[in-house]
Design a protein around this motif. Sequence first.
Motif, PDB file in Angstrom:
ATOM      1  N   LEU A  18       0.779  -1.164  -0.167  1.00 60.45           N
ATOM      2  CA  LEU A  18      -0.111  -0.068  -0.017  1.00 60.45           C
ATOM      3  C   LEU A  18       0.852   1.277   0.094  1.00 60.45           C
ATOM      4  N   ARG A  19       0.351   2.324  -0.645  1.00 62.21           N
ATOM      5  CA  ARG A  19       0.962   3.624  -0.335  1.00 62.21           C
ATOM      6  C   ARG A  19       0.192   4.570   0.390  1.00 62.21           C
ATOM      7  N   LEU A  20       0.401   5.148   1.342  1.00 57.72           N
ATOM      8  CA  LEU A  20      -0.212   6.225   2.179  1.00 57.72           C
ATOM      9  C   LEU A  20       0.348   7.625   1.551  1.00 57.72           C
ATOM     10  N   SER A  21      -0.585   8.397   1.771  1.00 59.15           N
ATOM     11  CA  SER A  21      -0.315   9.943   1.393  1.00 59.15           C
ATOM     12  C   SER A  21      -0.589  10.710   2.408  1.00 59.15           C
ATOM     13  N   CYS A  22       0.149  11.863   2.609  1.00 63.42           N
ATOM     14  CA  CYS A  22       0.017  12.805   3.822  1.00 63.42           C
ATOM     15  C   CYS A  22       0.030  14.001   3.051  1.00 63.42           C
ATOM     16  N   ALA A  23      -1.146  14.904   2.881  1.00 65.09           N
ATOM     17  CA  ALA A  23      -1.279  16.368   2.367  1.00 65.09           C
ATOM     18  C   ALA A  23      -1.634  17.240   3.336  1.00 65.09           C
ATOM     19  N   ALA A  24      -1.458  18.407   3.047  1.00 64.58           N
ATOM     20  CA  ALA A  24      -1.640  19.445   3.895  1.00 64.58           C
ATOM     21  C   ALA A  24      -2.218  20.770   3.017  1.00 64.58           C
ATOM     22  N   PRO A  25      -3.605  20.555   2.516  1.00 64.64           N
ATOM     23  CA  PRO A  25      -4.192  21.897   1.872  1.00 64.64           C
ATOM     24  C   PRO A  25      -3.670  23.046   2.378  1.00 64.64           C
ATOM     25  N   GLY A  26      -3.326  24.044   1.614  1.00 61.46           N
ATOM     26  CA  GLY A  26      -3.207  25.631   2.276  1.00 61.46           C
ATOM     27  C   GLY A  26      -1.822  25.720   2.970  1.00 61.46           C
ATOM     28  N   PHE A  27      -1.194  24.491   3.332  1.00 63.16           N
ATOM     29  CA  PHE A  27       0.101  24.945   4.288  1.00 63.16           C
ATOM     30  C   PHE A  27       1.242  24.239   3.239  1.00 63.16           C
ATOM     31  N   THR A  28       2.495  24.665   3.876  1.00 60.11           N
ATOM     32  CA  THR A  28       3.525  24.101   2.995  1.00 60.11           C
ATOM     33  C   THR A  28       4.132  23.094   4.012  1.00 60.11           C
ATOM     34  N   LEU A  29       4.435  21.580   3.675  1.00 59.85           N
ATOM     35  CA  LEU A  29       4.911  20.698   4.346  1.00 59.85           C
ATOM     36  C   LEU A  29       6.511  20.761   4.321  1.00 59.85           C
ATOM     37  N   ARG A  30       7.134  21.380   3.197  1.00 60.51           N
ATOM     38  CA  ARG A  30       8.476  21.237   3.201  1.00 60.51           C
ATOM     39  C   ARG A  30       9.321  21.670   4.326  1.00 60.51           C
ATOM     40  N   TRP A  31       8.907  22.456   5.236  1.00 61.49           N
ATOM     41  CA  TRP A  31       9.499  23.178   6.177  1.00 61.49           C
ATOM     42  C   TRP A  31       9.325  22.299   7.343  1.00 61.49           C
ATOM     43  N   TYR A  32       8.654  21.169   7.092  1.00 61.63           N
ATOM     44  CA  TYR A  32       8.355  20.325   8.546  1.00 61.63           C
ATOM     45  C   TYR A  32       9.087  19.014   8.425  1.00 61.63           C
ATOM     46  N   ALA A  33       9.575  18.572   9.655  1.00 66.34           N
ATOM     47  CA  ALA A  33       9.862  17.011   9.787  1.00 66.34           C
ATOM     48  C   ALA A  33       8.543  16.575   9.825  1.00 66.34           C
ATOM     49  N   ILE A  34       8.427  15.248   8.940  1.00 67.78           N
ATOM     50  CA  ILE A  34       6.998  14.640   8.967  1.00 67.78           C
ATOM     51  C   ILE A  34       7.207  13.213   9.534  1.00 67.78           C
ATOM     52  N   GLY A  35       6.549  12.736  10.590  1.00 65.45           N
ATOM     53  CA  GLY A  35       6.485  11.333  10.771  1.00 65.45           C
ATOM     54  C   GLY A  35       5.296  10.725  10.497  1.00 65.45           C
ATOM     55  N   TRP A  36       5.488   9.406  10.411  1.00 61.86           N
ATOM     56  CA  TRP A  36       4.073   8.538  10.208  1.00 61.86           C
ATOM     57  C   TRP A  36       4.175   7.790  11.488  1.00 61.86           C
ATOM     58  N   PHE A  37       3.135   7.724  12.116  1.00 60.70           N
ATOM     59  CA  PHE A  37       2.824   6.712  13.041  1.00 60.70           C
ATOM     60  C   PHE A  37       1.689   5.573  12.943  1.00 60.70           C
ATOM     61  N   ARG A  38       1.739   4.680  13.893  1.00 62.11           N
ATOM     62  CA  ARG A  38       0.611   3.924  13.637  1.00 62.11           C
ATOM     63  C   ARG A  38       0.242   3.547  15.153  1.00 62.11           C
ATOM     64  N   GLN A  39      -1.111   3.218  15.090  1.00 63.76           N
ATOM     65  CA  GLN A  39      -1.667   2.810  16.703  1.00 63.76           C
ATOM     66  C   GLN A  39      -2.481   1.609  16.336  1.00 63.76           C
ATOM     67  N   ALA A  40      -2.308   0.553  16.697  1.00 62.03           N
ATOM     68  CA  ALA A  40      -3.443  -0.757  16.995  1.00 62.03           C
ATOM     69  C   ALA A  40      -4.055  -0.687  18.321  1.00 62.03           C
ATOM     70  N   PRO A  41      -5.077  -1.150  18.283  1.00 58.89           N
ATOM     71  CA  PRO A  41      -6.050  -1.363  19.401  1.00 58.89           C
ATOM     72  C   PRO A  41      -5.442  -1.933  20.602  1.00 58.89           C
TER      73      PRO A  41
END
Length: 127
Positions: A18-41
């Motif tokens: 699978l390929r997940l995407s993370c977008a930020a309408p109206g904001f510029t993501l390039r200035w941020y470190a971005i983390g992907w997290f997951r949480q199982a029950p």
Amino acid sequence: QVPLVESGGGLVQPGGSLRLSCAAPGFTLRWYAIGWFRQAPGKEREKVPCISSNDGSTDYADSVKGRFTISRDNDENTVYLQMNSLKHEDTAVYYCATGKSTPYCSPGSGAADFGSWGQGTQVTVSS
């Protein structure tokens, strides 16, 4: 607060991708470190990979090294998580988040070091 939107989750068989995407309408993501997290029950939120802002350096949890790849497309203002060789234990809600106070990723950083969060996307690995 940066309004993050995750997409791309779904149901996949073990060994699939699978390929997940993370977008930020109206904001510029390039200035941020971005983390992907997951949480199982019943489990704590786990940082999976992170990608830094300026140099694009990455760090990965041992559980996903060699299977997951984080990348960013600054032109598309999107961060991706390519997940291959998926296992049952990868089943979780996946969230992306922006780093709070540094554009760099750190292997020791956790959820408390990230500020804005998306609503999450469900990934289910099942036969």
